[in-house]
Design a protein around this motif. Sequence first.
Motif, PDB file in Angstrom:
ATOM      1  N   VAL A  92      25.743  23.765  12.969  1.00  0.00           N
ATOM      2  CA  VAL A  92      26.987  24.291  12.401  1.00  0.00           C
ATOM      3  C   VAL A  92      26.820  25.797  12.186  1.00  0.00           C
ATOM      4  N   HIS A  93      27.728  26.563  12.766  1.00  0.00           N
ATOM      5  CA  HIS A  93      27.655  28.019  12.732  1.00  0.00           C
ATOM      6  C   HIS A  93      28.957  28.557  12.147  1.00  0.00           C
ATOM      7  N   HIS A  94      28.842  29.370  11.105  1.00  0.00           N
ATOM      8  CA  HIS A  94      30.012  29.968  10.463  1.00  0.00           C
ATOM      9  C   HIS A  94      30.080  31.447  10.812  1.00  0.00           C
ATOM     10  N   PHE A  95      31.283  31.880  11.161  1.00  0.00           N
ATOM     11  CA  PHE A  95      31.544  33.264  11.511  1.00  0.00           C
ATOM     12  C   PHE A  95      32.753  33.755  10.727  1.00  0.00           C
ATOM     13  N   VAL A  96      32.894  35.059  10.676  1.00  0.00           N
ATOM     14  CA  VAL A  96      34.120  35.684  10.197  1.00  0.00           C
ATOM     15  C   VAL A  96      34.542  36.651  11.293  1.00  0.00           C
ATOM     16  N   GLY A  97      35.766  36.483  11.742  1.00  0.00           N
ATOM     17  CA  GLY A  97      36.274  37.354  12.791  1.00  0.00           C
ATOM     18  C   GLY A  97      37.502  38.093  12.322  1.00  0.00           C
ATOM     19  N   LEU A  98      37.706  39.257  12.846  1.00  0.00           N
ATOM     20  CA  LEU A  98      38.887  40.040  12.530  1.00  0.00           C
ATOM     21  C   LEU A  98      39.906  39.834  13.643  1.00  0.00           C
ATOM     22  N   ILE A  99      41.060  39.274  13.262  1.00  0.00           N
ATOM     23  CA  ILE A  99      42.145  39.037  14.209  1.00  0.00           C
ATOM     24  C   ILE A  99      43.397  39.684  13.630  1.00  0.00           C
ATOM     25  N   ASN A 100      43.963  40.635  14.348  1.00  0.00           N
ATOM     26  CA  ASN A 100      45.167  41.336  13.871  1.00  0.00           C
ATOM     27  C   ASN A 100      44.995  41.845  12.442  1.00  0.00           C
ATOM     28  N   ASP A 101      43.855  42.457  12.175  1.00  0.00           N
ATOM     29  CA  ASP A 101      43.533  43.039  10.867  1.00  0.00           C
ATOM     30  C   ASP A 101      43.400  42.005   9.746  1.00  0.00           C
ATOM     31  N   GLN A 102      43.246  40.737  10.093  1.00  0.00           N
ATOM     32  CA  GLN A 102      43.052  39.669   9.109  1.00  0.00           C
ATOM     33  C   GLN A 102      41.675  39.049   9.319  1.00  0.00           C
ATOM     34  N   GLU A 103      40.931  38.837   8.227  1.00  0.00           N
ATOM     35  CA  GLU A 103      39.657  38.124   8.342  1.00  0.00           C
ATOM     36  C   GLU A 103      39.940  36.635   8.495  1.00  0.00           C
ATOM     37  N   VAL A 104      39.351  36.042   9.516  1.00  0.00           N
ATOM     38  CA  VAL A 104      39.560  34.635   9.812  1.00  0.00           C
ATOM     39  C   VAL A 104      38.213  33.932   9.848  1.00  0.00           C
ATOM     40  N   PRO A 105      38.008  32.917   8.980  1.00  0.00           N
ATOM     41  CA  PRO A 105      36.786  32.126   9.048  1.00  0.00           C
ATOM     42  C   PRO A 105      36.817  31.224  10.290  1.00  0.00           C
ATOM     43  N   VAL A 106      35.703  31.184  10.992  1.00  0.00           N
ATOM     44  CA  VAL A 106      35.588  30.362  12.202  1.00  0.00           C
ATOM     45  C   VAL A 106      34.322  29.530  12.085  1.00  0.00           C
ATOM     46  N   MET A 107      34.457  28.216  12.280  1.00  0.00           N
ATOM     47  CA  MET A 107      33.295  27.341  12.271  1.00  0.00           C
ATOM     48  C   MET A 107      33.124  26.740  13.662  1.00  0.00           C
ATOM     49  N   GLN A 125      28.140  31.002  25.269  1.00  0.00           N
ATOM     50  CA  GLN A 125      29.401  31.136  25.994  1.00  0.00           C
ATOM     51  C   GLN A 125      30.590  31.094  25.031  1.00  0.00           C
ATOM     52  N   ILE A 126      30.502  30.210  24.052  1.00  0.00           N
ATOM     53  CA  ILE A 126      31.593  30.075  23.081  1.00  0.00           C
ATOM     54  C   ILE A 126      31.688  31.309  22.190  1.00  0.00           C
ATOM     55  N   THR A 127      30.552  31.803  21.706  1.00  0.00           N
ATOM     56  CA  THR A 127      30.611  32.995  20.844  1.00  0.00           C
ATOM     57  C   THR A 127      31.044  34.225  21.645  1.00  0.00           C
ATOM     58  N   ASP A 128      30.681  34.302  22.910  1.00  0.00           N
ATOM     59  CA  ASP A 128      31.174  35.398  23.752  1.00  0.00           C
ATOM     60  C   ASP A 128      32.698  35.315  23.871  1.00  0.00           C
ATOM     61  N   TRP A 129      33.225  34.098  24.054  1.00  0.00           N
ATOM     62  CA  TRP A 129      34.676  33.908  24.128  1.00  0.00           C
ATOM     63  C   TRP A 129      35.328  34.289  22.800  1.00  0.00           C
ATOM     64  N   LEU A 130      34.744  33.832  21.704  1.00  0.00           N
ATOM     65  CA  LEU A 130      35.286  34.164  20.382  1.00  0.00           C
ATOM     66  C   LEU A 130      35.332  35.674  20.173  1.00  0.00           C
ATOM     67  N   ALA A 131      34.291  36.356  20.607  1.00  0.00           N
ATOM     68  CA  ALA A 131      34.205  37.803  20.415  1.00  0.00           C
ATOM     69  C   ALA A 131      35.316  38.548  21.156  1.00  0.00           C
ATOM     70  N   THR A 132      35.890  37.950  22.182  1.00  0.00           N
ATOM     71  CA  THR A 132      37.010  38.594  22.873  1.00  0.00           C
ATOM     72  C   THR A 132      38.298  38.495  22.067  1.00  0.00           C
ATOM     73  N   HIS A 133      38.354  37.574  21.104  1.00  0.00           N
ATOM     74  CA  HIS A 133      39.554  37.376  20.286  1.00  0.00           C
ATOM     75  C   HIS A 133      39.362  37.805  18.843  1.00  0.00           C
ATOM     76  N   CYS A 134      38.131  37.915  18.403  1.00  0.00           N
ATOM     77  CA  CYS A 134      37.807  38.279  17.019  1.00  0.00           C
ATOM     78  C   CYS A 134      36.920  39.510  17.058  1.00  0.00           C
ATOM     79  N   GLN A 135      37.500  40.655  16.794  1.00  0.00           N
ATOM     80  CA  GLN A 135      36.712  41.885  16.890  1.00  0.00           C
ATOM     81  C   GLN A 135      36.736  42.636  15.572  1.00  0.00           C
ATOM     82  N   PRO A 136      35.626  42.744  14.912  1.00  0.00           N
ATOM     83  CA  PRO A 136      34.332  42.186  15.314  1.00  0.00           C
ATOM     84  C   PRO A 136      34.202  40.722  14.882  1.00  0.00           C
TER      85      PRO A 136
END
Length: 128
Positions: A42-57, A21-32
């Motif tokens: 502990v799960h590490h992701f990298v999301g694209l927000i406004n053309d910026q790579e953002v690390p998400v833990m 549920q949390i990663t689905d929510w994250l995917a709506t704000h961090c594409q991809p």
Amino acid sequence: MTEAQRHPDIEIYIKDRSLEQITDWLATHCQPLKRDFEQGQVHHFVGLINDQEVPVMVHEKVSGKAWTSVWFNSDQTPWFKDLDCAEQASKELDTQIRCIASGWNTGDDPDEWWKVEQGNSEKIQWRT
């Protein structure tokens, strides 16, 4: 930190939601949203927000079994401060969200938190 300053990172605590549920929510704000690596809960992701790579833990079960921490390790998010993110996440995930009441400044009360639920925000003392 004054109220007008953007927080250097954003961290919220999500109650009773699965990793999916949390990663689905994250995917709506961090594409991809790309999984970087994981170790245990502990799960590490990298999301694209406004053309910026953002690390998400995402760290499951950080305070008892109910709470999952989500930390955006960047000031390049759509949220000015933790409370902004908490309010949006609470609405979109339909659950209680908590975040620190201030920006972790010296002298701040480490037990003072925002509790956000069903459109209401209130300051509480959260001692784990």
